[in-house]
Design a protein around this motif. Structure first.
Motif, PDB file in Angstrom:
ATOM      1  N   ILE A  68       0.857  -1.180   0.000  1.00  0.00           N
ATOM      2  CA  ILE A  68       0.000   0.000   0.000  1.00  0.00           C
ATOM      3  C   ILE A  68       0.894   1.231   0.000  1.00  0.00           C
ATOM      4  O   ILE A  68       1.817   1.352   0.805  1.00  0.00           O
ATOM      5  CB  ILE A  68      -0.929   0.001   1.228  1.00  0.00           C
ATOM      6  N   MET A  69       0.601   2.186  -0.883  1.00  0.00           N
ATOM      7  CA  MET A  69       1.475   3.341  -1.049  1.00  0.00           C
ATOM      8  C   MET A  69       0.838   4.605  -0.501  1.00  0.00           C
ATOM      9  O   MET A  69      -0.383   4.685  -0.319  1.00  0.00           O
ATOM     10  CB  MET A  69       1.833   3.517  -2.527  1.00  0.00           C
ATOM     11  N   THR A  70       1.686   5.591  -0.233  1.00  0.00           N
ATOM     12  CA  THR A  70       1.222   6.851   0.337  1.00  0.00           C
ATOM     13  C   THR A  70       0.357   7.648  -0.638  1.00  0.00           C
ATOM     14  O   THR A  70      -0.402   8.521  -0.217  1.00  0.00           O
ATOM     15  CB  THR A  70       2.411   7.718   0.778  1.00  0.00           C
ATOM     16  N   ALA A  71       0.477   7.379  -1.919  1.00  0.00           N
ATOM     17  CA  ALA A  71      -0.331   8.032  -2.954  1.00  0.00           C
ATOM     18  C   ALA A  71      -0.153   7.229  -4.238  1.00  0.00           C
ATOM     19  O   ALA A  71       0.669   6.307  -4.307  1.00  0.00           O
ATOM     20  CB  ALA A  71       0.095   9.491  -3.162  1.00  0.00           C
ATOM     21  N   ASP A  72      -0.927   7.566  -5.233  1.00  0.00           N
ATOM     22  CA  ASP A  72      -0.804   6.913  -6.534  1.00  0.00           C
ATOM     23  C   ASP A  72       0.558   7.270  -7.148  1.00  0.00           C
ATOM     24  O   ASP A  72       0.816   8.437  -7.424  1.00  0.00           O
ATOM     25  CB  ASP A  72      -1.937   7.394  -7.443  1.00  0.00           C
ATOM     26  N   PRO A  73       1.430   6.282  -7.361  1.00  0.00           N
ATOM     27  CA  PRO A  73       2.775   6.598  -7.876  1.00  0.00           C
ATOM     28  C   PRO A  73       2.758   7.159  -9.287  1.00  0.00           C
ATOM     29  O   PRO A  73       3.753   7.737  -9.733  1.00  0.00           O
ATOM     30  CB  PRO A  73       3.495   5.250  -7.815  1.00  0.00           C
ATOM     31  N   ARG A  74       1.639   6.998  -9.994  1.00  0.00           N
ATOM     32  CA  ARG A  74       1.533   7.596 -11.328  1.00  0.00           C
ATOM     33  C   ARG A  74       1.355   9.108 -11.237  1.00  0.00           C
ATOM     34  O   ARG A  74       1.564   9.824 -12.222  1.00  0.00           O
ATOM     35  CB  ARG A  74       0.364   6.976 -12.090  1.00  0.00           C
ATOM     36  N   ILE A  75       0.976   9.587 -10.051  1.00  0.00           N
ATOM     37  CA  ILE A  75       0.774  11.020  -9.839  1.00  0.00           C
ATOM     38  C   ILE A  75       1.905  11.621  -9.019  1.00  0.00           C
ATOM     39  O   ILE A  75       2.389  12.719  -9.310  1.00  0.00           O
ATOM     40  CB  ILE A  75      -0.584  11.272  -9.145  1.00  0.00           C
ATOM     41  N   VAL A  76       2.337  10.885  -7.993  1.00  0.00           N
ATOM     42  CA  VAL A  76       3.362  11.381  -7.076  1.00  0.00           C
ATOM     43  C   VAL A  76       4.622  10.540  -7.239  1.00  0.00           C
ATOM     44  O   VAL A  76       4.629   9.350  -6.910  1.00  0.00           O
ATOM     45  CB  VAL A  76       2.871  11.324  -5.616  1.00  0.00           C
ATOM     46  N   GLU A  77       5.678  11.147  -7.750  1.00  0.00           N
ATOM     47  CA  GLU A  77       6.896  10.395  -8.067  1.00  0.00           C
ATOM     48  C   GLU A  77       7.540   9.768  -6.842  1.00  0.00           C
ATOM     49  O   GLU A  77       8.087   8.667  -6.910  1.00  0.00           O
ATOM     50  CB  GLU A  77       7.915  11.312  -8.761  1.00  0.00           C
ATOM     51  N   ASP A  78       7.517  10.456  -5.706  1.00  0.00           N
ATOM     52  CA  ASP A  78       8.201   9.929  -4.524  1.00  0.00           C
ATOM     53  C   ASP A  78       7.246   9.231  -3.559  1.00  0.00           C
ATOM     54  O   ASP A  78       7.550   9.080  -2.376  1.00  0.00           O
ATOM     55  CB  ASP A  78       8.988  11.022  -3.809  1.00  0.00           C
ATOM     56  N   ALA A  79       6.080   8.791  -4.055  1.00  0.00           N
ATOM     57  CA  ALA A  79       5.193   7.978  -3.215  1.00  0.00           C
ATOM     58  C   ALA A  79       5.948   6.726  -2.775  1.00  0.00           C
ATOM     59  O   ALA A  79       6.737   6.156  -3.529  1.00  0.00           O
ATOM     60  CB  ALA A  79       3.939   7.591  -3.990  1.00  0.00           C
TER      61      ALA A  79
END
Length: 411
Positions: A183-194
């Protein structure tokens, strides 16, 4: 008996090479002293020959009007095919295994075809096979009603199967294997450093899942939470630990002295339309009651609801907006519509009771020139509505402002 639930999604089973890899993970659990109960989804996604959507589209090509009873029978086939193939794979590697349908696994549901709820689980058949030294493979996404009808569990049904079996068997853990690391802190397609979260609470992941994160279904989390059974969201393809979902008091691996983090993640739902109704301009009696009753009777789901003496606001999916508008106009109500919006959620158990969190969100968005169209909050989540064109900018701003990125881990 040390039961371990292992659920594998369809992308983990799409080739023989991947199925061999999955089987080796299952056998490794046996060698570690566990009794794995394996829950499988249908193989692949739409377009693959045995995917549920492929089977369903085939039936729809004959007749678009499929009775829901027969639809459930059809939609249960993909998991049965997947389960039999997985049993054969395990046996080819020298271990005993047995496949059980949802009914044979004792999953009893209500009568709601295509979106059934599990009423209870009788795990006696699973336990008997496990005592006989067999690895038990169970078809996810399905059960049987008390009247003997095959039912399916709706979106995220295989996750729900895994959690229900975990609770019934008092499993040590429920592993949800997917094609992502966790589970990531945000969508990595939107936030590069998620980044991947090491640990989240049950409440946090329920909020993240309800508000757009699609790694695990919230119903599955809510079931596991009843017995405090930990869930691990892991990648099928790597040996990483993934994300542990557990109670607020437990930690995973190295103790993090910054457990009072305000936010855990930022997620989003796009493609929604805001409805805004001035109470002063409504001529009907008890306007809020009439509005919400009429929309419910039209089977229109609404979200992000704010009601005050001056204004009523809510959102619907863009594709339902015209239908909702027609319902309201039939009542003589002319709402203001703002289409193409996005609901952004900042989630974190650490924000409970902490002053100033909303001020930080407003500051972060104001500095990026993002207008907040509407807001609401709960103990663990603050929601804001923005124009869809500002969605990516808003997500990045909040992710950065709450220091959720990989460069800020541990800060």
């Amino acid at each position: 008996m040390r039961f371990l639930i292992q659920k594998f999604g369809g992308t983990s089973l799409i080739s023989q090479e991947l199925r061999d890899h999955v089987a080796s993970r299952i056998i490794s659990a046996v060698d570690e002293g566990y009794l794995p109960v394996v829950v499988v989804s249908a193989i692949g996604r739409a377009g693959e020959p045995y995917a549920t959507d492929t089977l369903l589209n085939f039936a729809l090509s004959v007749n678009r009007d499929i009775p829901v009873r027969e639809m459930d029978i059809l939609m249960s086939c993909g998991e049965m095919i997947s389960g039999v193939i997985m049993v054969n794979t395990i046996q080819r590697l020298g271990r005993k295994a047995v496949f059980l349908t949802g009914a044979q696994a004792g999953i009893i549901t209500d009568e709601s075809h295509t979106d059934a709820r599990i009423l209870r689980v009788d795990p006696s058949n699973i336990i008997n096979h496990a005592k006989d030294g067999k690895i038990v493979v169970v078809a996810g996404f399905q059960g049987i009603s008390e009247s003997g009808e095959i039912t399916t569990l709706g979106r995220g049904g295989s996750d729900t199967t895994a959690s229900a079996l975990g609770v019934a068997l008092n499993a040590e853990c429920i592993d949800i294997f997917t094609d992502v690391e966790g589970i990531m802190t945000a969508d990595p397609r939107i936030v590069e450093d998620a980044r991947i979260l090491d640990t989240v609470t049950y409440n946090e992941i329920c909020q993240l899942a309800h508000e757009g994160a699609k790694v695990i279904h919230p119903r599955a989390v809510e079931i596991a939470m009843q017995k405090n059974i930990p869930i691990r969201v892991r990648s099928t393809f790597t040996e990483s630990n993934g994300t542990l979902v557990t109670s607020h008091n437990e930690v995973y691996g190295t103790i993090d002295i910054t457990r009072d983090r305000l936010a855990t993640g930022v997620t989003h739902v796009s493609g929604v339309t805001q409805f805004k109704i001035s109470q002063a301009e409504v001529q009907v009696e008890h306007p809020a009651l009439r509005i919400f009753q009429s929309l419910a009777l039209a089977d229109i789901s609404i979200d992000f609801i704010n009601v005050s003496p001056e204004v009523i606001m809510f959102t619907v999916k863009d594709e339902s907006a015209q239908k909702a508008l027609a319902v309201l106009e039939n009542l003589g109500i002319k709402p203001q519509l703002k289409p193409n919006c996005a609901k952004i959620s900042t989630v974190g158990a650490g924000m409970t009771g902490v002053p100033g969190v909303m001020a930080r969100i407003v500051k972060a968005l104001t500095e990026e020139g993002v207008d907040i169209l509407q807001s609401s909050d709960s103990h663990t989540t603050i929601w804001v509505l923005v124009q869809k064109e500002h969605m990516h900018k808003a997500i990045r701003a909040l992710h950065h402002y709450f220091e959720l990125g990989s460069n800020n881990k541990g800060k």
